[in-house]
Write a protein that holds these residues in place. Structure first.
Motif, PDB file in Angstrom:
ATOM      1  N   LYS A 120       0.828  -1.205   0.000  1.00  0.00           N
ATOM      2  CA  LYS A 120       0.000   0.000   0.000  1.00  0.00           C
ATOM      3  C   LYS A 120       0.866   1.261   0.000  1.00  0.00           C
ATOM      4  CE  LYS A 120      -4.120  -1.890   2.235  1.00  0.00           C
ATOM      5  NZ  LYS A 120      -5.037  -1.788   3.400  1.00  0.00           N
ATOM      6  N   LEU A 121       1.986   1.199   0.721  1.00  0.00           N
ATOM      7  CA  LEU A 121       2.888   2.343   0.752  1.00  0.00           C
ATOM      8  C   LEU A 121       3.483   2.592  -0.626  1.00  0.00           C
ATOM      9  CD1 LEU A 121       4.227   4.483   2.549  1.00  0.00           C
ATOM     10  CD2 LEU A 121       6.082   2.846   2.977  1.00  0.00           C
ATOM     11  N   LEU A 122       3.821   1.514  -1.336  1.00  0.00           N
ATOM     12  CA  LEU A 122       4.372   1.646  -2.688  1.00  0.00           C
ATOM     13  C   LEU A 122       3.328   2.223  -3.645  1.00  0.00           C
ATOM     14  CD1 LEU A 122       6.664   1.115  -4.698  1.00  0.00           C
ATOM     15  CD2 LEU A 122       5.748  -1.199  -5.005  1.00  0.00           C
ATOM     16  N   ASP A 123       2.083   1.724  -3.542  1.00  0.00           N
ATOM     17  CA  ASP A 123       1.005   2.254  -4.383  1.00  0.00           C
ATOM     18  C   ASP A 123       0.805   3.744  -4.140  1.00  0.00           C
ATOM     19  OD1 ASP A 123       0.633  -0.262  -5.372  1.00  0.00           O
ATOM     20  OD2 ASP A 123      -1.142  -0.711  -4.167  1.00  0.00           O
ATOM     21  N   LYS A 124       0.854   4.131  -2.863  1.00  0.00           N
ATOM     22  CA  LYS A 124       0.660   5.548  -2.519  1.00  0.00           C
ATOM     23  C   LYS A 124       1.791   6.403  -3.058  1.00  0.00           C
ATOM     24  CE  LYS A 124      -0.179   8.585   1.446  1.00  0.00           C
ATOM     25  NZ  LYS A 124      -0.308   8.657   2.924  1.00  0.00           N
ATOM     26  N   THR A 136      13.116   0.273 -11.592  1.00  0.00           N
ATOM     27  CA  THR A 136      13.916  -0.953 -11.736  1.00  0.00           C
ATOM     28  C   THR A 136      13.927  -1.747 -10.439  1.00  0.00           C
ATOM     29  OG1 THR A 136      15.341   0.165 -13.340  1.00  0.00           O
ATOM     30  CG2 THR A 136      16.188  -1.852 -12.347  1.00  0.00           C
ATOM     31  N   VAL A 137      14.080  -1.057  -9.328  1.00  0.00           N
ATOM     32  CA  VAL A 137      14.063  -1.727  -8.025  1.00  0.00           C
ATOM     33  C   VAL A 137      12.684  -2.333  -7.754  1.00  0.00           C
ATOM     34  CG1 VAL A 137      14.272  -1.354  -5.534  1.00  0.00           C
ATOM     35  CG2 VAL A 137      15.861  -0.231  -7.107  1.00  0.00           C
ATOM     36  N   VAL A 138      11.641  -1.587  -8.112  1.00  0.00           N
ATOM     37  CA  VAL A 138      10.281  -2.084  -7.901  1.00  0.00           C
ATOM     38  C   VAL A 138      10.041  -3.356  -8.702  1.00  0.00           C
ATOM     39  CG1 VAL A 138       7.832  -1.562  -8.308  1.00  0.00           C
ATOM     40  CG2 VAL A 138       9.318   0.156  -7.282  1.00  0.00           C
ATOM     41  N   ARG A 139      10.472  -3.357  -9.956  1.00  0.00           N
ATOM     42  CA  ARG A 139      10.303  -4.545 -10.800  1.00  0.00           C
ATOM     43  C   ARG A 139      11.157  -5.698 -10.278  1.00  0.00           C
ATOM     44  NH1 ARG A 139       7.716  -6.622 -13.420  1.00  0.00           N
ATOM     45  NH2 ARG A 139       8.530  -6.850 -15.524  1.00  0.00           N
ATOM     46  N   ALA A 140      12.366  -5.400  -9.811  1.00  0.00           N
ATOM     47  CA  ALA A 140      13.241  -6.447  -9.282  1.00  0.00           C
ATOM     48  C   ALA A 140      12.680  -7.057  -8.004  1.00  0.00           C
ATOM     49  CB  ALA A 140      14.637  -5.888  -9.019  1.00  0.00           C
ATOM     50  N   ALA A 141      11.855  -6.284  -7.284  1.00  0.00           N
ATOM     51  CA  ALA A 141      11.242  -6.786  -6.066  1.00  0.00           C
ATOM     52  C   ALA A 141      10.048  -7.685  -6.339  1.00  0.00           C
ATOM     53  CB  ALA A 141      10.815  -5.618  -5.183  1.00  0.00           C
ATOM     54  N   GLY A 142       9.737  -7.872  -7.611  1.00  0.00           N
ATOM     55  CA  GLY A 142       8.654  -8.780  -7.977  1.00  0.00           C
ATOM     56  C   GLY A 142       7.317  -8.122  -8.211  1.00  0.00           C
ATOM     57  N   VAL A 143       7.279  -6.796  -8.250  1.00  0.00           N
ATOM     58  CA  VAL A 143       6.017  -6.098  -8.505  1.00  0.00           C
ATOM     59  C   VAL A 143       5.708  -6.160 -10.006  1.00  0.00           C
ATOM     60  CG1 VAL A 143       4.788  -3.902  -8.333  1.00  0.00           C
ATOM     61  CG2 VAL A 143       6.406  -4.568  -6.550  1.00  0.00           C
ATOM     62  N   ILE A 156       3.862  -5.428 -13.709  1.00  0.00           N
ATOM     63  CA  ILE A 156       3.497  -4.210 -14.452  1.00  0.00           C
ATOM     64  C   ILE A 156       2.021  -3.875 -14.217  1.00  0.00           C
ATOM     65  CG2 ILE A 156       3.219  -3.237 -16.759  1.00  0.00           C
ATOM     66  CD1 ILE A 156       5.703  -4.691 -17.612  1.00  0.00           C
ATOM     67  N   SER A 157       1.186  -4.899 -14.123  1.00  0.00           N
ATOM     68  CA  SER A 157      -0.234  -4.645 -13.881  1.00  0.00           C
ATOM     69  C   SER A 157      -0.446  -3.936 -12.544  1.00  0.00           C
ATOM     70  CB  SER A 157      -1.023  -5.956 -13.918  1.00  0.00           C
ATOM     71  OG  SER A 157      -0.548  -6.855 -12.925  1.00  0.00           O
ATOM     72  N   ARG A 158       0.378  -4.269 -11.552  1.00  0.00           N
ATOM     73  CA  ARG A 158       0.275  -3.601 -10.260  1.00  0.00           C
ATOM     74  C   ARG A 158       0.696  -2.138 -10.371  1.00  0.00           C
ATOM     75  NH1 ARG A 158      -2.339  -4.555  -5.376  1.00  0.00           N
ATOM     76  NH2 ARG A 158      -1.520  -3.004  -3.922  1.00  0.00           N
ATOM     77  N   ILE A 159       1.731  -1.881 -11.169  1.00  0.00           N
ATOM     78  CA  ILE A 159       2.169  -0.498 -11.381  1.00  0.00           C
ATOM     79  C   ILE A 159       1.102   0.292 -12.135  1.00  0.00           C
ATOM     80  CG2 ILE A 159       3.928   0.946 -12.478  1.00  0.00           C
ATOM     81  CD1 ILE A 159       5.928  -1.298 -11.967  1.00  0.00           C
ATOM     82  N   VAL A 160       0.464  -0.362 -13.111  1.00  0.00           N
ATOM     83  CA  VAL A 160      -0.640   0.281 -13.839  1.00  0.00           C
ATOM     84  C   VAL A 160      -1.749   0.664 -12.865  1.00  0.00           C
ATOM     85  CG1 VAL A 160      -2.456  -0.063 -15.554  1.00  0.00           C
ATOM     86  CG2 VAL A 160      -0.136  -0.872 -16.018  1.00  0.00           C
ATOM     87  N   PHE A 161      -2.075  -0.249 -11.951  1.00  0.00           N
ATOM     88  CA  PHE A 161      -3.126   0.022 -10.958  1.00  0.00           C
ATOM     89  C   PHE A 161      -2.729   1.188 -10.052  1.00  0.00           C
ATOM     90  CE2 PHE A 161      -4.481  -0.679  -6.537  1.00  0.00           C
ATOM     91  CZ  PHE A 161      -5.849  -0.534  -6.690  1.00  0.00           C
ATOM     92  N   ALA A 162      -1.473   1.184  -9.592  1.00  0.00           N
ATOM     93  CA  ALA A 162      -1.014   2.240  -8.690  1.00  0.00           C
ATOM     94  C   ALA A 162      -1.028   3.602  -9.367  1.00  0.00           C
ATOM     95  CB  ALA A 162       0.388   1.915  -8.186  1.00  0.00           C
ATOM     96  N   ALA A 163      -0.657   3.644 -10.661  1.00  0.00           N
ATOM     97  CA  ALA A 163      -0.636   4.918 -11.389  1.00  0.00           C
ATOM     98  C   ALA A 163      -2.033   5.378 -11.782  1.00  0.00           C
ATOM     99  CB  ALA A 163       0.243   4.789 -12.627  1.00  0.00           C
TER     100      ALA A 163
END
Length: 353
Positions: free
Chosen positions: A2-6, A86-93, A95-102
């Protein structure tokens, strides 16, 4: 998570708001300079500035999709330049999650756009246009630079100024018989709505027959049997893109009953209905660019790419709007084409990541 999404959402939202503010500010500045060329009568530089200020809600509404695209490119591009994505993707997040967060903060932008387009823009735009026309009005019957036409069967009405409070200025009426012969004309300085009829003031009327004409003047004259009301005129005086969704649909159906062309109003109706989806697709395009062809370029190149794509999308909509009228293409299809093209491009680029 949730912190990452925010964090991603706040970065994107601040960039979108900043870019939209800059675009609207530039557009308003150039529009004000253009208005200075039309000064005349009681319309001075101060009135022009007030006019531009009243049109700001409409400009914000118009530039929301493009501002969202460029803002997302800048916000996510900043995260990419600092290797945070890059760090976020390396942590296993994913792309769909990043799309949701954005996309989540952009939903608030979409809701703001719906409220502006439905309730604020038609009101402020009508008041702005009426005040501008009132200050430019010189008491003439018909001028080439202002006014609105309205047809009811064989009755053609030209109105110079329409105010939201049920007052009109410079009303010219032309009445034709069943054989399309002009039988009566009149010009009124002002008309006031009285609930179920209009009262015309300072009327010059001319009746035309085969062998002679007769002219009369009236201080006041009752105008009955007309569908012209303040509510109707509030729609007529605005361009299709400035109307609310409900106003567009109402007037488009009215034009159909009068056997007049309604394609431009239906096109604007569908464009407004689809604008929330358009704004979200702009986010999708920005993310596909960041993870695709723009993942390792400078911020200036990302900005240029966003401007180019935004302009292409804007002009594609304008082009298809004219094509709709010329070739009688279904307005819904014309409004959908740019949206679907952008969506497919975004899917294609993300599938290559």
């Amino acid at each position: 998570m949730k912190l990452l999404d925010k964090y991603i959402g706040s970065t994107v939202l601040m960039s979108v708001l900043m870019v939209t503010l800059i675009i609207v500010g530039l557009d308003a500045t150039f529009a004000y300079l253009t208005e200075l060329d039309d000064l005349g009568g009681n319309y001075g530089a101060g009135q022009a500035l007030i006019f531009i200020a009243l049109t700001l809600p409409r400009r914000i509404y118009e530039f929301m999709p493009v501002g969202t695209l460029i803002g997302c490119l800048i916000g996510l591009g900043t995260l990419a330049n600092t290797s945070e994505l890059t760090v976020v993707r390396a942590a296993g997040v994913s792309i769909s999650r990043i799309v949701f967060a954005a996309s989540r903060p952009v939903i608030w932008v979409v809701l703001l756009g719906l409220l502006l387009g439905q309730f604020v823009v038609p009101q402020t735009e009508q008041f702005a246009q009426s005040e501008r026309a009132r200050h430019l009005y010189l008491g003439e019957s018909i001028t080439s630079i202002a006014g609105y036409w309205y047809r009811e069967g064989g009755h053609y009405t030209h109105i110079q100024v329409v105010q939201p409070n049920g007052v009109m200025y410079g009303i010219s009426r032309f009445i034709f018989d069943d054989s399309n012969n002009l039988v009566q004309t009149d010009f009124s300085q002002r008309a006031i709505y009285q609930g179920d009829h209009w009262v015309l003031e300072q009327v010059r009327q001319t009746r035309i027959s085969k062998d002679h004409t007769a002219s009369e003047r009236y201080q006041t004259l009752r105008w009955d049997n007309t569908t012209i009301t303040p509510d109707v005129m509030s729609i007529v005086v605005l361009k299709p893109d400035y109307l609310s969704i409900s106003g567009l649909y109402t007037y488009a159906t009215y034009l159909e009953t009068q056997e007049l062309d309604s394609s431009s109003y239906y096109f604007s109706f569908w464009k407004k209905v689809l604008q929330p989806a358009t704004t979200l697709v702009m986010v999708f395009i920005a993310i596909s660019f960041i993870f695709g062809p723009l993942r390792s370029v400078s911020m200036g190149q990302r900005l240029m790419a966003g401007i180019i794509v935004g302009l292409l999308f804007h002009y594609a909509q304008q082009f298809l709007g004219h094509i709709t009228i010329i070739f009688s293409i279904a307005p819904l299809m014309a409004a959908l084409v740019p949206l679907l093209v952008c969506l497919f491009i975004g899917i294609y680029l993300l599938r290559r990541v």
